[in-house]
Design a protein around this motif. Sequence first.
Motif, short mmCIF file in Angstrom:
data_model
loop_
_atom_site.label_atom_id
_atom_site.label_comp_id
_atom_site.label_asym_id
_atom_site.label_seq_id
_atom_site.Cartn_x
_atom_site.Cartn_y
_atom_site.Cartn_z
N GLN A 156 -7.44 0.62 -1.32
CA GLN A 156 -7.57 -1.03 -0.27
C GLN A 156 -8.76 -0.49 0.81
OE1 GLN A 156 -3.98 -2.05 2.03
NE2 GLN A 156 -5.08 -3.72 2.26
N ASP A 195 -5.02 -2.07 -5.13
CA ASP A 195 -5.12 -2.21 -4.29
C ASP A 195 -5.57 -3.35 -3.07
OD1 ASP A 195 -3.05 -2.42 -1.90
OD2 ASP A 195 -2.68 -0.61 -1.37
N GLU A 196 -5.71 -4.39 -3.08
CA GLU A 196 -6.15 -5.59 -2.80
C GLU A 196 -7.04 -5.35 -2.96
OE1 GLU A 196 -4.99 -8.06 -0.04
OE2 GLU A 196 -2.60 -6.38 1.03
N SER A 254 0.67 -1.01 -0.18
CA SER A 254 -0.28 0.27 -0.06
C SER A 254 0.92 1.62 0.16
CB SER A 254 -1.01 0.31 1.77
OG SER A 254 -2.33 -1.15 1.30
MG LIG Z 1 -1.65 -2.95 2.32
#
Ligand SMILES: [Mg+2]
Length: 327
Positions: free
Chosen positions: A95, A171-172, A55
């Motif tokens: 995220q 991000d994820e 991140s």
């Molecule tokens: Mg992260």
Amino acid sequence: MLRGSGTHLGGAANVIEIESLTKRYGDAVAVDDLSLCAKPGEITGLLGPNGAGKSSTIACVSGLRAPDAGRVRVLGHDVHHERRRALEQLGVVPQELALYDELSARENLEYWGAAYGLRGRVLRERAAAVLEQLGLAERADERITSFSGGMQRRLNFGCALLHTPRVLVLDEPTVGVDPQSRVRLLELVRQAADAGAAVLYTTHQMQEAEELCDRLAIVDHGKLIAFGTLPELQSRLGGRDILGLSGRFDPPSARAALEGLRETLGDFALNTLDAHALQLAVRDGARVLAQVLAALEAAGNEVREASLRQPSLESLFLALTGKELRE
Ligand SMILES: [Mg+2]
Ligand SMILES: Nc1ncnc2c1ncn2[C@@H]1O[C@H](COP(=O)(O)OP(=O)(O)OP(=O)(O)O)[C@@H](O)[C@H]1O
């Protein structure tokens, strides 16, 4: 460090260029001299465990944080020094969900579209097109509090698509998503790459990385430990299986027993050896297993459990870092 055969830095074809990036929080180094690149039409995975610095890397790519050293270029523009030009072609999926509960799906999209500079008819048309693409057109005017986690994740992704960016950073995006929404999301990511976008995709899930990504950067403790296509990375293991044993070991005698088998085992690597665990990267693991066990037992070691794994990203990660990725 280990690199694939592709170019690592620079080159006109690289849409995202991360060059010797370092990011610190106080004394803690979150990203440590990290270099990688992403090309148009490809999904480049950033794979690493909790706290690896994924991140933080994304934050520097998206202009949210300034690097302490090194630089990031998007379409040739330095994110920090030519911020506006670098970011206008970038879509970022954070995220954490960046949605407003009190707004409908369409209103959320229009909010983000406006933030990306779209207005009027263009904004309305793009929001409608993205709702279609996300499979959310029928629920467009409902407040998003009635949406499942997976639907909210899809919408969160859609917010980055409104201005049809040439570069996407995720991000994820599949964390906490039901399997059906996950498949849908991954299809959307693939579509964006097929349409020519350069995609940087962060995940801690090896299976997802293996399925989705054309090229992978594996990170741990802020450092790049491997970068290449999946076949390139797997070839670094030399086609070896990972043989894991647990029990009671006397390290010197266990090591000697394995050395005694060198003719049978060929070029093996001893990844771990302590009083309770032994891990070996070895060719034809199934064929040599019985001999390894017999030699260890004969040397006074006691094996209680044995496991054999094919070369995979997981074993690569294990071989490179000596530890497992979280699941
Ligand atoms: Mg992260
Ligand atoms: N704002 C912050 N202040 C201080 N330390 C931070 C901050 N953000 C991240 N860190 C630390 O920097 C390191 C990298 O964190 P980062 O969030 O980039 O990792 P990550 O790979 O995204 O992890 P995760 O898989 O949990 O999302 C961690 O040790 C984390 O604790």
